[in-house]
Design an enzyme around this catalytic site. Structure first.
Site, mmCIF file in Angstrom:
data_model
loop_
_atom_site.group_PDB
_atom_site.id
_atom_site.type_symbol
_atom_site.label_atom_id
_atom_site.label_comp_id
_atom_site.label_asym_id
_atom_site.label_seq_id
_atom_site.Cartn_x
_atom_site.Cartn_y
_atom_site.Cartn_z
ATOM 1 N N ASP A 1 -58.545 -13.751 -30.521
ATOM 2 C CA ASP A 1 -59.276 -12.516 -30.543
ATOM 3 C C ASP A 1 -59.229 -11.954 -29.113
ATOM 4 O O ASP A 1 -59.090 -12.707 -28.171
ATOM 5 C CB ASP A 1 -60.677 -12.960 -30.983
ATOM 6 C CG ASP A 1 -61.726 -11.939 -30.822
ATOM 7 O OD1 ASP A 1 -61.423 -10.796 -31.114
ATOM 8 O OD2 ASP A 1 -62.836 -12.300 -30.432
ATOM 9 N N HIS B 1 -65.389 -3.518 -40.353
ATOM 10 C CA HIS B 1 -64.548 -2.925 -41.401
ATOM 11 C C HIS B 1 -64.293 -1.446 -41.115
ATOM 12 O O HIS B 1 -63.167 -0.986 -41.115
ATOM 13 C CB HIS B 1 -65.208 -3.073 -42.772
ATOM 14 C CG HIS B 1 -65.396 -4.484 -43.179
ATOM 15 N ND1 HIS B 1 -64.482 -5.161 -43.949
ATOM 16 C CD2 HIS B 1 -66.378 -5.368 -42.887
ATOM 17 C CE1 HIS B 1 -64.902 -6.405 -44.121
ATOM 18 N NE2 HIS B 1 -66.051 -6.552 -43.493
HETATM 19 N N1 LIG Z 1 -70.729 -0.427 -31.227
HETATM 20 C C1 LIG Z 1 -69.636 0.187 -31.664
HETATM 21 N N2 LIG Z 1 -69.714 1.391 -32.248
HETATM 22 C C2 LIG Z 1 -68.615 2.003 -32.680
HETATM 23 N N3 LIG Z 1 -67.379 1.512 -32.588
HETATM 24 C C3 LIG Z 1 -67.223 0.323 -32.017
HETATM 25 C C4 LIG Z 1 -68.338 -0.408 -31.518
HETATM 26 N N4 LIG Z 1 -67.884 -1.576 -31.016
HETATM 27 C C5 LIG Z 1 -66.560 -1.573 -31.171
HETATM 28 N N5 LIG Z 1 -66.132 -0.443 -31.774
HETATM 29 C C6 LIG Z 1 -64.766 -0.098 -32.143
HETATM 30 O O1 LIG Z 1 -64.338 -0.948 -33.190
HETATM 31 C C7 LIG Z 1 -63.182 -1.689 -32.809
HETATM 32 C C8 LIG Z 1 -63.238 -3.081 -33.378
HETATM 33 O O2 LIG Z 1 -64.273 -3.811 -32.754
HETATM 34 P P1 LIG Z 1 -64.441 -5.367 -32.979
HETATM 35 O O3 LIG Z 1 -65.461 -5.897 -32.042
HETATM 36 O O4 LIG Z 1 -64.578 -5.620 -34.416
HETATM 37 O O5 LIG Z 1 -63.026 -5.856 -32.513
HETATM 38 P P2 LIG Z 1 -62.422 -7.276 -32.831
HETATM 39 O O6 LIG Z 1 -61.731 -7.228 -34.120
HETATM 40 O O7 LIG Z 1 -63.479 -8.301 -32.613
HETATM 41 O O8 LIG Z 1 -61.331 -7.441 -31.762
HETATM 42 P P3 LIG Z 1 -61.711 -7.404 -30.308
HETATM 43 O O9 LIG Z 1 -62.800 -8.414 -30.144
HETATM 44 O O10 LIG Z 1 -60.475 -7.753 -29.610
HETATM 45 O O11 LIG Z 1 -62.144 -5.995 -30.066
HETATM 46 C C9 LIG Z 1 -63.203 -1.642 -31.313
HETATM 47 O O12 LIG Z 1 -61.910 -1.731 -30.781
HETATM 48 C C10 LIG Z 1 -63.812 -0.296 -30.999
HETATM 49 O O13 LIG Z 1 -62.841 0.722 -31.058
HETATM 50 MG MG LIG Z 2 -64.687 -9.422 -31.217
#
Ligand SMILES: Nc1ncnc2c1ncn2[C@@H]1O[C@H](COP(=O)(O)OP(=O)(O)OP(=O)(O)O)[C@@H](O)[C@H]1O
Ligand SMILES: [Mg+2]
Ligand SMILES: [K+]
EC number: 7.2.2.6
Length: 680
Positions: A309, A380
């Protein structure tokens, strides 16, 4: 920052050896012996020979002295095998005692309402129920495992991880899990209890290091079956010998046959097998990794692909809002206000940092915000936001998700901002109000130091590293290049992560996955080796089969090393044991039959004193070799990154050839001694 391993033990420290001797006797319990077919057979034969010797003694028979010696050494064989296992377990038990000492808190502050923190009631920890809210304040030992629902605090986790620098625990996001037995250094937290009494992380860790729940791995079971098969073959060989003897006009005493049988069956590997497995788990504990199953440790030795990740694993994971970059025709203040409103109830670290930045730069005040309905972030949708009373909707999220939401591609100006932020390794969050894009929030994160060299090391071991992230391809590419991973997958949802793992597995590869978030949990569960970061969410830690207490994704290098060493040690000692048995067959049989068939003298290369001394020397050698190999079983055969074929060749030379030669030398030496002391 100082770092120490919780407990250290010398390989054969008296604190371990002395109790292990007692344990070796206790393990004569048939229920314990029955787990090991070879040693169980040895115990049965020892029992038979005991009965025969007692009878011989009562009748004043001439074979009493030699029979007694043989019987004693037969029992020693069983005891030495038990001892090997007990020594391996002893190290875990000492570690478990150290963990147990940290579980000092017996009462918890139970609250009904997070807003009324002073109104707590004190209750015994073992009467807490899952889902209840408890208050933990500065100075308190955390009474049980839970998820932080309110507050930010620094926590001393050294009792569990050995790391003395405090870590931050906060609600929302991937740093919300709190472990019982740790200590709050500052502030307070409201925590939702997530473990039943007696089933906390610490409880399970104690059970694991103690080996109480140790189950045989499929590989061990397969080897057990093979060893049981060999035992059966030698049983047939030995039971047919009396017929050959009778035919040639001699008789072989049953006690000799018993001894011969035990020298021929694979007692060496049979006696050391479980010690090798336990020692492997123990080496992991020393590396600050907790393995929930031995199977995961073995699989780690054969890993082809490592999926990681990005946020929190390759980067530090405190993605912080750094700047507001408005779209043409929108002021920075308008963008900041929209971002502020959309983030007021966003409990993720990203959301909180946006609120802080807007308050700092533009003086917005949370108290002025009216009632609204919030849309929480989900992995999602990859967006979050708010619906205001007047019908206004604000959303912020990943650029592709936002473009899909507004139903149109981003304007060239906004697209350019997104690309610029992405190429710098930052995360762009696009903000839209009533379907109109207001601009982009720049979230910054930092790649962990020295991670590049570690990935290079994995490459030398033949392991491919792939970064998977929910972020956009540009950010992903920038971070991938900086961290030096082989490949990356961007804009990944939990489903796509899972799909990627299944595809790799379908192509016959063994997949390891490192992760910390709840959205990583399905992938951690699907991977052959799922390494959850201790800093991660309870869901991630539940799904993984290994937990790294240091939350270091490159720990997989050590995990792979331990796995490979386990597999190689087991292979080497099995080779040695079987080669030994074959050699013993040729060493002893001529000596036994040379009087009946003088022609066998040609084969009797060892020139052992008498049939009696031959059999006694063989059984003594057979028992002592188990003890001699305990250090190798516990420490493991040395492993250095090299192609599998080279390693196999080297080990066949050392342990195969060695296994063939050593019995000839060892048995001859003991035979000379037996002769000298007139023992037989
Ligand atoms: N609090 C938030 N509100 C809106 N959008 C968000 C928020 N946090 C993250 N995102 C968006 O959603 C995407 C996915 O976030 P997530 O934390 O699920 O990523 P991930 O799949 O865990 O991979 P990584 O940890 O590398 O980002 C992020 O890249 C960002 O663009
Ligand atoms: Mg993450
Ligand atoms: K043997």
């Amino acid at each position: 920052m100082s770092k120490h391993s919780p407990v250290e033990f010398g390989l054969l420290a008296p604190d371990i050896i002395v109790p292990a001797m007692g344990q070796a006797l206790r393990k004569l319990d048939p229920r314990s012996l029955a787990r090991n077919p070879v040693i169980f057979s040895t115990a049965l034969v020892s029992l038979l020979s005991t009965v025969l010797v007692v009878r011989e003694g009562l009748q004043g028979g001439p074979a009493f002295a030699i029979g007694l010696q043989i019987t004693v050494w037969l029992w020693f064989t069983v005891l030495f095998a038990n001892f090997a296992e007990a020594v391996a377990e002893g190290r875990g038990r000492a570690r478990a005692d150290a963990f147990r000492a940290t579980r000092s808190s017996v009462q918890a502050k139970v609250i009904a309402d997070p807003r009324q923190r002073t109104g707590f009631r004190v209750r015994d920890v073992d009467r807490l129920e899952i889902g209840e809210l408890i208050l933990v304040e500065a100075g308190d030992i955390v009474p049980t495992d839970g998820e932080v629902v309110e507050g930010v605090a620094s926590v001393d986790e050294s009792a569990i991880t050995g790391e003395s620098a405090p870590v931050i625990r906060e609600s929302g996001g991937d740093r919300s899990s709190l472990t019982g037995g740790t200590r709050l250094v500052s502030d307070w937290l409201v925590v939702r209890v997530s473990a039943r009494p007696g089933e906390t992380f610490l409880d399970r860790m104690i059970a694991l290091v103690e080996g109480a729940k140790r189950q045989k791995t499929p590989n061990e079971i397969a080897l057990d079956i093979l060893l049981a098969g060999l035992t059966l073959v030698f049983l047939l060989v030995v039971t047919t010998l009396p017929f050959f003897a009778a035919w040639s006009g001699t008789t072989i005493p049953v006690v000799y046959l018993a001894a011969l049988f035990v020298t021929l069956i694979p007692t060496t590997i049979g006696g050391l097998l479980s010690a090798i497995g336990i020692a492997g788990m123990d080496r992991l504990v020393k590396a600050n990794v907790i393995a929930k199953s031995g199977r995961a440790v073995e699989a780690a030795g054969d890993i082809d692909v490592l999926l990681l990740d990005k946020t929190g694993t390759i980067t530090f994971g405190n993605r912080m809002a750094d700047a507001f970059e408005p779209a043409p025709g929108i002021s920075a203040r308008q963008l900041a206000e929209a971002a502020f409103l959309a983030s007021l109830a966003d409990d993720t670290p990203e959301g909180r940092s946006i609120v802080d930045l807007a308050a700092r730069d533009f003086g917005f005040d949370a108290a002025q915000a009216g009632a609204a309905s919030f849309v929480p972030f989900s992995a999602h949708t990859r967006m979050s936001g708010v619906d205001l009373p007047g019908g206004v909707t604000i959303r912020k999220g990943a650029s592709d998700a936002m473009a899909a939401l507004t139903g149109a591609p981003l304007s060239p100006a906004v697209d350019q901002i997104v690309k610029r932020i992405g190429s710098s390794g930052g995360t762009p969050l696009v903000v839209a109000r009533d379907g109109r894009v207001f601009g982009v929030i720049h979230l910054k994160d930092v790649v962990k130091p020295a991670i590049r060299e570690r990935f290079a090391e994995l490459r030398r071991m033949g392991i491919r590293t792939v970064m998977i992230t929910g972020d956009n391809p540009l950010t992903a590419a920038a971070i991938a290049a900086e961290a030096g991973v082989d490949d990356f997958l961007a804009e990944a949802t939990p489903e796509r992560k899972l799909e990627l793992i299944r595809r790799e597995q379908a192509e016959g590869r063994l997949v390891a996955m490192c992760g910390d978030g709840s959205n990583d949990a399905p992938a951690l569960a699907q991977a052959d080796v799922g390494v959850a970061m201790n800093s991660g969410t309870p869901a991630a830690k539940e799904a993984g089969n290994l937990i790294d207490l240091d939350s270091d994704p490159t720990k997989l290098i050590e995990i792979v090393m331990v796995g490979k060493q386990l597999l190689i040690s087991r292979g080497a000692l099995t080779t040695f044991s079987v080669a030994n048995d074959v050699a013993k067959y040729f060493a002893i049989l001529p000596a036994l039959f040379v009087t009946a068939y003088p022609g066998l003298a040609v084969l009797d290369v060892m020139g052992l004193g008498t049939p009696q001394s031959a059999i006694l020397s063989a059984i003594i050698f057979n028992a002592l070799v188990i003890v001699a190999l305990i250090p190798i079983a516990l420490k493991g055969v040395r492993y250095s990154p090299a192609p599998a074929a080279t390693l196999l060749g080297r080990n066949l030379m050392i342990y195969g050839l060695g296994g063939l030669v050593v019995p000839f030398i060892g048995i001859k030496a003991i035979d000379l001694l037996v002769d000298l002391l007139h023992l037989a």
